[in-house]
Design an enzyme around this catalytic site. Structure first.
Site, PDB file in Angstrom:
ATOM      1  N   PRO A 139     133.345  12.988  43.967  1.00  0.00           N
ATOM      2  CA  PRO A 139     134.458  11.873  43.881  1.00  0.00           C
ATOM      3  C   PRO A 139     133.955  10.822  43.298  1.00  0.00           C
ATOM      4  CG  PRO A 139     133.607  12.259  46.094  1.00  0.00           C
ATOM      5  CD  PRO A 139     132.984  13.252  45.421  1.00  0.00           C
ATOM      6  N   GLN A 198     139.414  14.137  50.239  1.00  0.00           N
ATOM      7  CA  GLN A 198     138.505  13.139  51.016  1.00  0.00           C
ATOM      8  C   GLN A 198     139.130  12.169  51.961  1.00  0.00           C
ATOM      9  OE1 GLN A 198     135.411  10.290  49.401  1.00  0.00           O
ATOM     10  NE2 GLN A 198     134.001  11.666  49.974  1.00  0.00           N
ATOM     11  N   CYS A 218     130.342   5.923  51.489  1.00  0.00           N
ATOM     12  CA  CYS A 218     130.660   4.829  50.527  1.00  0.00           C
ATOM     13  C   CYS A 218     130.029   3.586  50.841  1.00  0.00           C
ATOM     14  CB  CYS A 218     132.180   4.647  50.604  1.00  0.00           C
ATOM     15  SG  CYS A 218     132.740   3.290  49.393  1.00  0.00           S
ATOM     16  N   ASN A 222     123.159  15.393  45.986  1.00  0.00           N
ATOM     17  CA  ASN A 222     124.003  14.767  44.993  1.00  0.00           C
ATOM     18  C   ASN A 222     123.049  13.505  44.453  1.00  0.00           C
ATOM     19  OD1 ASN A 222     126.153  12.134  45.481  1.00  0.00           O
ATOM     20  ND2 ASN A 222     126.229  13.551  43.735  1.00  0.00           N
ATOM     21  N   GLY A 223     123.214  12.942  43.426  1.00  0.00           N
ATOM     22  CA  GLY A 223     122.633  11.555  43.147  1.00  0.00           C
ATOM     23  C   GLY A 223     121.804  12.007  41.741  1.00  0.00           C
ATOM     24  N   ASP A 224     122.320  11.493  40.675  1.00  0.00           N
ATOM     25  CA  ASP A 224     121.356  11.618  39.292  1.00  0.00           C
ATOM     26  C   ASP A 224     121.204  13.023  38.807  1.00  0.00           C
ATOM     27  OD1 ASP A 224     121.202   8.902  39.835  1.00  0.00           O
ATOM     28  OD2 ASP A 224     119.246   8.812  40.577  1.00  0.00           O
ATOM     29  N   GLY A 279     128.142  13.595  39.783  1.00  0.00           N
ATOM     30  CA  GLY A 279     129.167  12.471  39.668  1.00  0.00           C
ATOM     31  C   GLY A 279     129.247  11.916  38.121  1.00  0.00           C
TER      32      GLY A 279
HETATM   33  C1  LIG Z   1     132.768   4.456  40.464  1.00  0.00           C
HETATM   34  C2  LIG Z   1     132.378   5.368  41.709  1.00  0.00           C
HETATM   35  C3  LIG Z   1     133.023   5.440  42.574  1.00  0.00           C
HETATM   36  C4  LIG Z   1     133.013   6.450  43.595  1.00  0.00           C
HETATM   37  N1  LIG Z   1     134.099   6.799  44.742  1.00  0.00           N
HETATM   38  C5  LIG Z   1     133.459   7.606  45.441  1.00  0.00           C
HETATM   39  C6  LIG Z   1     134.321   7.986  46.545  1.00  0.00           C
HETATM   40  O1  LIG Z   1     135.721   7.712  46.477  1.00  0.00           O
HETATM   41  N2  LIG Z   1     134.024   9.040  47.780  1.00  0.00           N
HETATM   42  C7  LIG Z   1     132.881   9.135  47.649  1.00  0.00           C
HETATM   43  O2  LIG Z   1     132.300  10.025  48.520  1.00  0.00           O
HETATM   44  N3  LIG Z   1     131.839   9.004  46.825  1.00  0.00           N
HETATM   45  C8  LIG Z   1     132.158   8.115  45.750  1.00  0.00           C
HETATM   46  N4  LIG Z   1     131.022   7.801  44.938  1.00  0.00           N
HETATM   47  C9  LIG Z   1     129.928   8.264  45.162  1.00  0.00           C
HETATM   48  C10 LIG Z   1     129.648   9.468  44.136  1.00  0.00           C
HETATM   49  O3  LIG Z   1     130.452  10.580  44.714  1.00  0.00           O
HETATM   50  C11 LIG Z   1     128.285   9.848  44.212  1.00  0.00           C
HETATM   51  O4  LIG Z   1     127.778  10.054  45.375  1.00  0.00           O
HETATM   52  C12 LIG Z   1     127.291   9.225  43.596  1.00  0.00           C
HETATM   53  O5  LIG Z   1     127.833   8.486  42.237  1.00  0.00           O
HETATM   54  C13 LIG Z   1     126.097   9.764  42.981  1.00  0.00           C
HETATM   55  O6  LIG Z   1     126.111  10.796  42.362  1.00  0.00           O
HETATM   56  P1  LIG Z   1     125.922  10.887  40.651  1.00  0.00           P
HETATM   57  O7  LIG Z   1     124.599  10.102  40.373  1.00  0.00           O
HETATM   58  O8  LIG Z   1     126.082  12.173  40.183  1.00  0.00           O
HETATM   59  O9  LIG Z   1     126.966   9.997  40.019  1.00  0.00           O
HETATM   60  C14 LIG Z   1     131.635   6.927  43.803  1.00  0.00           C
HETATM   61  C15 LIG Z   1     130.520   6.524  42.756  1.00  0.00           C
HETATM   62  C16 LIG Z   1     131.029   5.610  41.646  1.00  0.00           C
HETATM   63  C17 LIG Z   1     129.809   5.336  40.814  1.00  0.00           C
END
Ligand SMILES: Cc1cc2nc3c(=O)[nH]c(=O)nc-3n(C[C@H](O)[C@H](O)[C@H](O)COP(=O)(O)O)c2cc1C
Length: 326
Positions: A18, A72, A102, A202-204, A226
């Site tokens: 998300p 969520q 968050c 999750n992450g990167d 993400g």
């Molecule tokens: C702009 C933005 C909005 C996000 N909104 C949510 C959210 O609504 N709920 C949530 O659990 N995580 C949220 N996240 C966190 C992401 O779901 C994810 O955990 C985080 O970006 C790391 O994953 P990635 O490196 O693949 O982006 C958000 C992240 C970003 C950058």
């Protein structure tokens, strides 16, 4: 290979994360079409769900009734969380995910999101309340901990599992890291070893190589992508193909890519309405154009055009490099 428990199937075990303001319903539908196994709605405050009687678009945004979609919820009050969970389940939600990750101040100051990593008894009460309120599986999304000194995720996961949570996703950063540094996939392994329910890393994670590395370092059962899906909604499906052997999605190129971007653009206009849609669409168009190497002047014309017809006319040139009609 899939995540399969008594209550939950995620097949393939590659999810779209998300991203509030980004992974809206039109985007999630595209990602699902390209073969990702789970999408998660943007976070919604539990009290808002119950009290605000969300308007039709906000309700649609939750993806109630859509296949392989988790809704969520965020909040800090077990009663509101349970009520919201009940409501969205009654409206068709198939999985309910609780946001405990968050890092935004406006969320953590209200003691929700990642602030719950500093108050595990309250976190537990929230999970128990939601699990007791619904029959659909309840999952959790969290971070490693609040800061470097407190990697609470393993403890939280143990409590969540005992309370009936069906799956736990861990972003490999602490709250205090926000989005800086690198996600620590090995530290997610502490959570994997603490519980028997599936854990998603999750992450990167942006491609097959990072997905494989995250799975190897953490021992997780799946990955969540993400920001790596921005401008490439096929990326989770492509990772699923490379890592889990699902059919390879047809990744659009040239004219087919321009057609896909136009389709995505029109879906956003119809979902948000014309005026809001034109504005919301710009960030997605920007990512598509970054990837396509659109010339700066043409990019600027698209990003400032107020008229959707003008944008649609420019897209083949911007995305596929096709000559513009005179
Ligand atoms: C702009 C933005 C909005 C996000 N909104 C949510 C959210 O609504 N709920 C949530 O659990 N995580 C949220 N996240 C966190 C992401 O779901 C994810 O955990 C985080 O970006 C790391 O994953 P990635 O490196 O693949 O982006 C958000 C992240 C970003 C950058």
């Amino acid at each position: 290979m899939a995540i399969r428990t008594a209550t939950l199937t995620i097949d393939p075990p590659v999810a779209l994360a998300p991203l509030a303001g980004i992974t809206d319903l039109p985007f999630r539908r595209l990602a699902a079409r390209f073969g990702c196994g789970l999408v998660v709605s943007e976070m919604v405050a539990s009290r808002e769900v119950v009290q605000a009687q969300p308007e039709a678009r906000a309700r649609a945004e939750l993806g109630l009734g859509e296949a392989a979609t988790a809704v969520q919820l965020a909040g800090r009050d077990p009663w509101w969380m349970a009520e919201a969970a009940r409501l969205v389940e009654a409206s068709g939600a198939r999985i309910i995910d609780i946001n405990m990750g968050c890092p935004a101040k406006k969320v953590t100051n209200g003691l929700a999101g990642s602030a719950l990593l500093r108050d595990l008894p309250l976190a537990l009460r929230l999970i128990e309340a939601v699990v007791a309120a619904v029959k659909v599986p309840v999952t959790l999304k969290t971070r490693l901990g609040w800061d470097g000194g407190c990697h609470a995720a393993a403890e939280l996961a143990r409590m969540a599992e005992a309370a009936g949570a069906a799956m736990i996703t861990v972003h490999g950063r602490t709250r205090q890291q926000f989005y800086t540094g690198r996600a620590d996939w090995a530290a997610i392994g502490d959570v994997v070893r603490a519980v028997r329910v599936p854990v998603v890393a999750n992450g990167d994670i942006t491609d097959a190589a990072t997905a494989r590395a995250a799975l190897a370092a953490s021992g997780a059962a799946g990955v969540m992508v993400g920001r790596g899906a921005q401008g490439q909604p096929w990326q989770p499906g492509l990772i699923a193909h490379a890592v889990f052997g699902t059919p390879r999605p047809a990744v659009p190129e040239g004219a087919a890519l321009a057609a896909l971007v136009a389709e995505h653009y029109e879906a956003m206009l119809s979902f948000y309405g014309r005026d809001l849609g034109v504005r919301v669409a710009r960030k997605h168009l920007g990512w598509y154009m970054d990837r396509a190497g659109t010339p700066v002047a043409l990019r600027a014309r698209i990003m400032t055009a107020p008229d959707p017809a003008a944008v649609l006319a420019l897209l083949p040139g911007a995305i596929a490099g096709e000559a513009l009609a005179a």
